[in-house]
Scaffold this active site. Structure first.
Site, mmCIF file in Angstrom:
data_model
loop_
_atom_site.group_PDB
_atom_site.id
_atom_site.type_symbol
_atom_site.label_atom_id
_atom_site.label_comp_id
_atom_site.label_asym_id
_atom_site.label_seq_id
_atom_site.Cartn_x
_atom_site.Cartn_y
_atom_site.Cartn_z
ATOM 1 N N CYS A 48 0.851 -1.188 0.000
ATOM 2 C CA CYS A 48 0.000 0.000 0.000
ATOM 3 C C CYS A 48 0.887 1.238 0.000
ATOM 4 C CB CYS A 48 -0.899 -0.009 1.244
ATOM 5 S SG CYS A 48 -1.915 1.470 1.419
ATOM 6 N N CYS A 51 0.400 3.179 3.644
ATOM 7 C CA CYS A 51 0.877 2.673 4.937
ATOM 8 C C CYS A 51 1.923 1.567 4.832
ATOM 9 C CB CYS A 51 -0.305 2.188 5.773
ATOM 10 S SG CYS A 51 -1.052 0.658 5.148
ATOM 11 N N CYS A 66 -7.489 -4.737 -19.063
ATOM 12 C CA CYS A 66 -8.443 -3.706 -18.635
ATOM 13 C C CYS A 66 -7.802 -2.336 -18.410
ATOM 14 C CB CYS A 66 -9.169 -4.157 -17.366
ATOM 15 S SG CYS A 66 -8.081 -4.368 -15.941
ATOM 16 N N CYS A 97 -7.405 -1.113 1.659
ATOM 17 C CA CYS A 97 -6.340 -1.628 2.511
ATOM 18 C C CYS A 97 -6.925 -1.835 3.913
ATOM 19 C CB CYS A 97 -5.190 -0.631 2.557
ATOM 20 S SG CYS A 97 -3.878 -1.078 3.740
ATOM 21 N N CYS A 100 -5.111 0.819 6.532
ATOM 22 C CA CYS A 100 -5.311 2.282 6.535
ATOM 23 C C CYS A 100 -6.569 2.724 5.792
ATOM 24 C CB CYS A 100 -4.098 2.986 5.949
ATOM 25 S SG CYS A 100 -3.898 2.771 4.166
ATOM 26 N N HIS A 103 -8.438 3.423 -0.549
ATOM 27 C CA HIS A 103 -9.137 2.858 -1.702
ATOM 28 C C HIS A 103 -8.077 2.312 -2.653
ATOM 29 C CE1 HIS A 103 -11.892 2.412 -5.056
ATOM 30 N NE2 HIS A 103 -11.032 3.098 -5.798
ATOM 31 N N HIS A 106 -11.312 -2.267 -7.240
ATOM 32 C CA HIS A 106 -12.506 -3.102 -7.128
ATOM 33 C C HIS A 106 -12.159 -4.545 -7.461
ATOM 34 C CE1 HIS A 106 -14.185 0.941 -7.591
ATOM 35 N NE2 HIS A 106 -15.190 0.475 -6.882
ATOM 36 N N ASP A 110 -14.618 -12.002 -12.791
ATOM 37 C CA ASP A 110 -14.262 -12.400 -14.161
ATOM 38 C C ASP A 110 -12.770 -12.667 -14.318
ATOM 39 O OD1 ASP A 110 -13.295 -9.821 -13.960
ATOM 40 O OD2 ASP A 110 -14.391 -9.038 -15.694
ATOM 41 N N ARG A 119 -10.864 -11.070 -10.206
ATOM 42 C CA ARG A 119 -9.960 -10.059 -10.772
ATOM 43 C C ARG A 119 -9.957 -8.855 -9.840
ATOM 44 N NH1 ARG A 119 -11.077 -5.597 -14.452
ATOM 45 N NH2 ARG A 119 -13.148 -6.519 -14.701
ATOM 46 N N CYS A 121 -8.897 -5.552 -9.536
ATOM 47 C CA CYS A 121 -8.521 -4.489 -10.465
ATOM 48 C C CYS A 121 -8.069 -3.302 -9.611
ATOM 49 C CB CYS A 121 -9.738 -4.159 -11.325
ATOM 50 S SG CYS A 121 -9.419 -2.955 -12.603
#
Length: 133
Positions: A48, A51, A66, A97, A100, A103, A106, A110, A119, A121
């Site tokens: 991450c 952190c 993708c 995470c 901390c 974001h 997602h 698939d 997956r 992503c």
């Protein structure tokens, strides 16, 4: 996973680039195919960017086409958390995470059928690759 990391917003702004802050703290998304991490055979762990928690192993990365780094699993089930995300008129599963609450991206159902079928992503600006770990 160690105890939660909780910093004031001003501290996050001081330690992250504007793009890292926008993605990890404001739940943004980097443009597809803009990230730094390509699929390689190099051994290492993705941490991450906020952190330094270890999140994904390079061995579980694959090219999903993708535009974002894709993994079929996190390092451990406890290193990430999943939340329902209904933003943008969609129903998705957000990945953050566990240490901390950054974001990360997602997870979608698939992924490779021969492994987990998932997956993850993940925004490349949310990750820091540690080669050789």
């Amino acid at each position: 996973m160690p105890l939660k990391t909780d910093k004031p917003d001003a501290e996050w702004r001081e330690t992250l680039t504007p793009e890292q802050y926008r993605v990890t703290r404001e739940k943004g998304t980097e443009p597809p195919f803009s990230g730094d991490y390509q699929v390689t055979d190099e051994h290492g762990i993705y941490h991450c960017v906020c952190c330094n928690a270890p999140l994904f192993e390079n061995e579980h990365k694959f090219d999903a086409g993708c535009g974002w780094p894709s993994f079929d699993r996190p390092m451990t089930p406890s290193c990430v958390e999943e939340h329902v995300d209904t933003s943008h008129g969609m129903r998705r599963t957000e990945v953050t995470c566990a240490r901390c609450s950054a974001h990360l991206g997602h997870v979608f159902p698939d992924g490779p059928r021969d492994t987990t079928g998932l997956r993850y992503c993940i925004n490349s600006v949310a990750l820091d690759f540690h080669a050789g770990e």
